[in-house]
Every structure is written in structure tokens, then in C-alpha cells.
Design a protein around this motif. Structure first.
Motif, mmCIF file in Angstrom:
data_model
loop_
_atom_site.group_PDB
_atom_site.id
_atom_site.type_symbol
_atom_site.label_atom_id
_atom_site.label_comp_id
_atom_site.label_asym_id
_atom_site.label_seq_id
_atom_site.Cartn_x
_atom_site.Cartn_y
_atom_site.Cartn_z
ATOM 1 N N GLU A 115 -2.096 2.931 4.512
ATOM 2 C CA GLU A 115 -2.904 2.652 5.411
ATOM 3 C C GLU A 115 -3.058 2.564 6.784
ATOM 4 O O GLU A 115 -2.492 3.915 7.003
ATOM 5 C CB GLU A 115 -1.787 0.930 4.845
ATOM 6 N N TYR B 86 0.523 -1.019 -0.140
ATOM 7 C CA TYR B 86 -0.131 0.157 -0.207
ATOM 8 C C TYR B 86 0.750 1.454 0.398
ATOM 9 O O TYR B 86 2.183 1.429 0.079
ATOM 10 C CB TYR B 86 -1.088 -0.035 1.033
ATOM 11 N N LYS C 233 -10.328 -2.548 3.886
ATOM 12 C CA LYS C 233 -9.640 -4.295 3.355
ATOM 13 C C LYS C 233 -10.471 -5.244 3.487
ATOM 14 O O LYS C 233 -10.086 -6.547 3.314
ATOM 15 C CB LYS C 233 -8.239 -3.911 4.999
#
Length: 120
Positions: A14, A11, A37
């Protein structure tokens, strides 16, 4: 068929509930996707905690793009359902940096999803 967003494990940004990646097919340089997620099909199916986490990533994404690309503006968009243009059925928010001159006449912005309705 497996969800391509559920397979991502690297990522740009995050938190515990959401993440951001650069779009593989960007509208403009720096186009980010903010993704939950948990596999959830549409924005309206998210919990309030997930919406808050996505919003947190959205603002961190703007900070990142401001530093890296210095855009002149932004479009923020979510496609909910096939008829709205959703092609990956895992909720994701588009953060699209806009640059002066990237299109001749930007008036109407997101109204351009139906081109003949953009200019009013």
C-alpha cells in the motif's frame, strides 16, 4: 449495496492512495489487484495523483511476484464498464503473472478478451 473493495483493510502492498491484494478468483498463481483507496468507478475518473500511486503499486507488485513466483511474463489489464467485463465498479488494475505453458498458445495476449480476435 456496499463496495467489497471499500471494506478491505488488509493489504499486500500500500501507499497513501492505493493498495494491492491477491485476487480471490485468480487467473494464475500470484494474480494481484491494484485498487484506489478512494471509491472511483473507472480508471478514466482517477486523478493524476491516483494514477501515479497505482503505477507505483503496480511496479512494487511486480517486484513482489518476481521474488515469490518467478513468472515468465505479465498481463496488465483494466476493465472499464460493464461491456468491458467490469463487475466491481471500483477501479482496479489486474497484474496477472504468466507462466510458460499456462496456455498452449499465448500469442495475442490481452486481445483474447474477444477470443476470435486473439490469433492474428
Amino acid at each position: 449495496m456496499s463496495c467489497p473493495f471499500c471494506l478491505i483493510n488488509e493489504y499486500e502492498i500500500e501507499n497513501e492512495v492505493a493498495f494491492a491484494i491477491f485476487d480471490k478468483y485468480p487467473v494464475n498463481k500470484g494474480h494481484l489487484l491494484i485498487i484506489s483507496k478512494r471509491h472511483v468507478e473507472q480508471y478514466f475518473d482517477l486523478t493524476s495523483e491516483e494514477r501515479q500511486a497505482i503505477d507505483e503499486i503496480l511496479f512494487k507488485g511486480k517486484e513482489l511476484l518476481d521474488q515469490q513466483y518467478q513468472p515468465d511474463g505479465y498481463n496488465v489489464g483494466i476493465n472499464c464498464g460493464e461491456v468491458a467485463g467490469q463487475t466491481i465498479f471500483h477501479v482496479h488494475v489486474h497484474l496477472i503473472p504468466r507462466y510458460r505453458g499456462d496456455i498452449e498458445e499465448p500469442r495475442g495476449g490481452v486481445r483474447g478478451v474477444i477470443p476470435e480476435k486473439r490469433m492474428y
